[in-house]
Scaffold this active site. Structure first.
Site, mmCIF file in Angstrom:
data_model
loop_
_atom_site.group_PDB
_atom_site.id
_atom_site.type_symbol
_atom_site.label_atom_id
_atom_site.label_comp_id
_atom_site.label_asym_id
_atom_site.label_seq_id
_atom_site.Cartn_x
_atom_site.Cartn_y
_atom_site.Cartn_z
ATOM 1 N N TRP A 151 3.359 38.226 28.480
ATOM 2 C CA TRP A 151 1.898 38.342 28.494
ATOM 3 C C TRP A 151 1.408 38.461 29.919
ATOM 4 C CZ3 TRP A 151 -0.413 33.106 26.236
ATOM 5 C CH2 TRP A 151 0.263 32.017 26.751
ATOM 6 N N HIS A 155 -27.364 44.791 30.739
ATOM 7 C CA HIS A 155 -26.759 45.394 31.940
ATOM 8 C C HIS A 155 -27.841 45.826 32.934
ATOM 9 C CE1 HIS A 155 -24.170 47.696 34.496
ATOM 10 N NE2 HIS A 155 -24.450 48.874 33.991
HETATM 11 C C1 23J Z 1 -24.035 50.053 37.845
HETATM 12 C C2 23J Z 1 -24.851 50.851 38.596
HETATM 13 C C3 23J Z 1 -25.000 52.174 38.274
HETATM 14 C C4 23J Z 1 -24.316 52.683 37.203
HETATM 15 C C5 23J Z 1 -23.473 51.893 36.415
HETATM 16 C C6 23J Z 1 -23.324 50.587 36.766
HETATM 17 C C7 23J Z 1 -22.746 52.460 35.247
HETATM 18 O O1 23J Z 1 -22.669 53.616 35.036
HETATM 19 C C8 23J Z 1 -22.189 51.588 34.208
HETATM 20 O O2 23J Z 1 -20.979 51.530 34.043
HETATM 21 O O3 23J Z 1 -22.967 50.995 33.478
HETATM 22 S S1 23J Z 1 -24.515 54.375 36.785
HETATM 23 MN MN MN Z 2 -21.377 50.710 32.075
#
Ligand code: 23J
Ligand code: MN
Length: 261
Positions: free
Chosen positions: A62, A80
């Site tokens: 693992w 996010h």
């Molecule tokens: C953080 C900042 C900009 C972007 C992203 C992440 C992603 O594309 C993502 O993976 O969510 S564009």
């Molecule tokens: Mn992403």
């Protein structure tokens, strides 16, 4: 007794419903998104062996797995983005499971993306697709086929020059149409993120993330095999890991489609 689920089981067994894997392999070679240098980078995949049938564990193998949440074929949750941070059920562990499966609308812009690496999907393109294939239903995954997954090597996939990365994505207006008017589940791409490579320079920056996640919608990035799906009629199963408070997660994305068409 025969019902839709017994029929599905029969047709999966006979192969008349096929399972298409929309997932890229996930490993140390998996490319990661490059952001401008003032921002923190996201680490790629590292496997550290815990044991391999040896003194550390005589009968078992693992690894410890390290990576950013947004690595390889991955899911973007509304939390996010800052626009989605206060929405209900906005993280990987709180999204209702009924939202992790839905019909796919596949918009093929592979020729356009090859001719113009900064190709942008507009509302007009979406409406043209609808004139041919019907209106995008509420709760659909809209998937942009660009054939970007067929690019060989990380450099070609990221496709950066002095001005940064170049890859296709949606306009702000396209994201607004999909999120607010069509009420999609989310938007998916074969590129490294759901926004265009140049989207950091757009107004607002990263318009797809800004609008989709602000509307409680999801993203899927680094998909593959969209060329194996029909424009309509496939079902996508995209269930991220149930990471507590997670902003996204690598996942296995599967599609079901009828075999003979
Ligand atoms: C953080 C900042 C900009 C972007 C992203 C992440 C992603 O594309 C993502 O993976 O969510 S564009
Ligand atoms: Mn992403």
């Amino acid at each position: 007794m025969s019902n839709v689920l017994t029929q599905l089981a029969d047709e999966l067994a006979s192969g008349s419903v096929r399972v298409i894997d929309l997932t890229q392999p996930l490993g140390p070679e998996t490319p990661v998104i490059g952001l401008p240098p003032q921002f923190a980078p996201s680490p790629g995949v590292t496997f550290d062996e815990i044991s391999r049938y040896d003194d550390h564990g005589p009968a078992w193998y693992w690894n410890t797995l390290t990576m950013g949440e947004h690595t390889g074929t991955h899911f973007d949750a509304p939390i996010h983005w800052i626009t989605g941070r206060d929405l209900p059920d906005n993280a990987c562990d709180t999204i209702p499971p009924s939202k992790l499966i839905g019909p796919a609308c596949v918009i093929d812009k592979s020729r356009e993306s090859e001719a113009d690496h900064d190709y942008l999907l507009t509302p007009t393109c979406i409406e043209q697709w609808e004139a041919e294939h019907g209106r995008i239903p509420i709760g659909a995954w809209v998937l942009l086929r660009s054939d970007w997954n067929k690019r060989v090597g990380a450099d070609s996939f990221i496709n950066a020059d002095d001005n940064g990365p170049h890859s296709p994505g949606p306009t702000k207006e396209a994201a607004e149409l999909l999120a607010h008017d069509r009420k999609v589940l989310g938007f998916g791409t074969e590129t490294i993120g759901t926004d265009a490579g140049q989207a950091g320079t757009f107004d607002p920056p990263f318009p797809n993330h800004t609008i989709m996640h602000g509307a409680g919608k999801f993203g899927l990035a680094s998909l593959c095999n969209l060329d194996l799906l029909p424009p309509t009629g496939a079902i996508v199963i995209a269930a991220p890991l149930k990471l507590v408070g997670g902003s996204g997660s690598p996942l296995r994305v599967l599609a079901l489609r009828l075999g003979q068409e």
